[in-house]
Design an enzyme around this catalytic site. Sequence first.
Site: not given
Ligand code: FAD
Length: 293
Positions: A17, A179
């Site tokens: 990455e 993560q």
């Molecule tokens: P989600 O899956 O939407 O989850 C966010 C929160 O909401 C969690 O607490 C989850 O339990 C809850 N949730 C999820 N779906 C629902 C639902 N339907 N109803 C109610 N609650 C729900 N950030 C960046 O800005 N740019 C990047 O390029 C980037 N790359 C990343 C790559 C990896 C491999 C990882 C692990 C993280 C990356 N991040 C990046 C960080 C990420 O954007 C953050 O961790 C963010 O806070 C959560 O993103 P997510 O897609 O996991 O969110």
Amino acid sequence: MKLDDYYQSGRTGLSFELFPPKTPAGEAALIKHVGALMEFHPDVITCTYGAGGSTQDKTLEVVRQVKQKFGVPVASHLTCVGSTKQQLRDYLDAASQQRVDYIVALRGDPPHGEKEFRPMPDGLSHANELVALIRSEYPHFGLAVGGYPEMHQEAPSPEIDLENLKRKVDAGADIVITQLFYNNEDFFSFRDRCDKIGLAVPLIPGILPATSYSQIQRLASLCGTNLPPRFVQALVDCEDDAERQFKIGVDYAIAQVNELVQQQVAGLHFYVLNKSQATSAVLAALERSETKR
Ligand code: FAD
């Protein structure tokens, strides 16, 4: 090739990455470091989107250059932050035109200074909605999503966080990239819990070989990752010796990755932070060890 094909049993998929550099010097250095990492034959190279305040339009430029120069499949990360559905579609159109292979679909963090994530009017609230949009309108993209062995910081409980992860997989994600973490037990217990709820896609551990105490402290606090006290103490004990800190961080990552490969993880995702030395040292040691990927 389908994204999950890289993670079939009997082989350990490998991805790196990157993040978009902020300066021309950073861009030149990035290409040099990616060139050095090609020795390890990555299956996919990904680039973050808007993370840590980086500009979003640079992501496509980075993956375009990497694909053109090295011929390796590339993935663009994409978040819902600050975008309407139409703006997300515009980005996905541009990514399709550039022959980006895969998307890492994320919700994203709240912008600096804001405590809660707020979707744009006509935007998306959670990553599962982005996965669903891409699956229905851009079915040619392979899809990865983020997973949290130590639970996402906003989740009310590990169980609910896991249900939300399953929502993303049910919406069509091919793989889960985790993560960063430093206690393998956290990953193994996460893998067991995923198995129990029937989450049947490859889980790829995210590895960040730490190279200094200040770096690991900053990143771990951003992601809410627990750091093993003995590891932290070892780094603190030589805080004035950059070389020694690098060696301690790399040795820790070698032991961590060796155990993960022994325990048959489907793949390894390295947060390389645009540098090649630490990841190269870990992978070279893995190649020399009995637990080859
Ligand atoms: P989600 O899956 O939407 O989850 C966010 C929160 O909401 C969690 O607490 C989850 O339990 C809850 N949730 C999820 N779906 C629902 C639902 N339907 N109803 C109610 N609650 C729900 N950030 C960046 O800005 N740019 C990047 O390029 C980037 N790359 C990343 C790559 C990896 C491999 C990882 C692990 C993280 C990356 N991040 C990046 C960080 C990420 O954007 C953050 O961790 C963010 O806070 C959560 O993103 P997510 O897609 O996991 O969110």
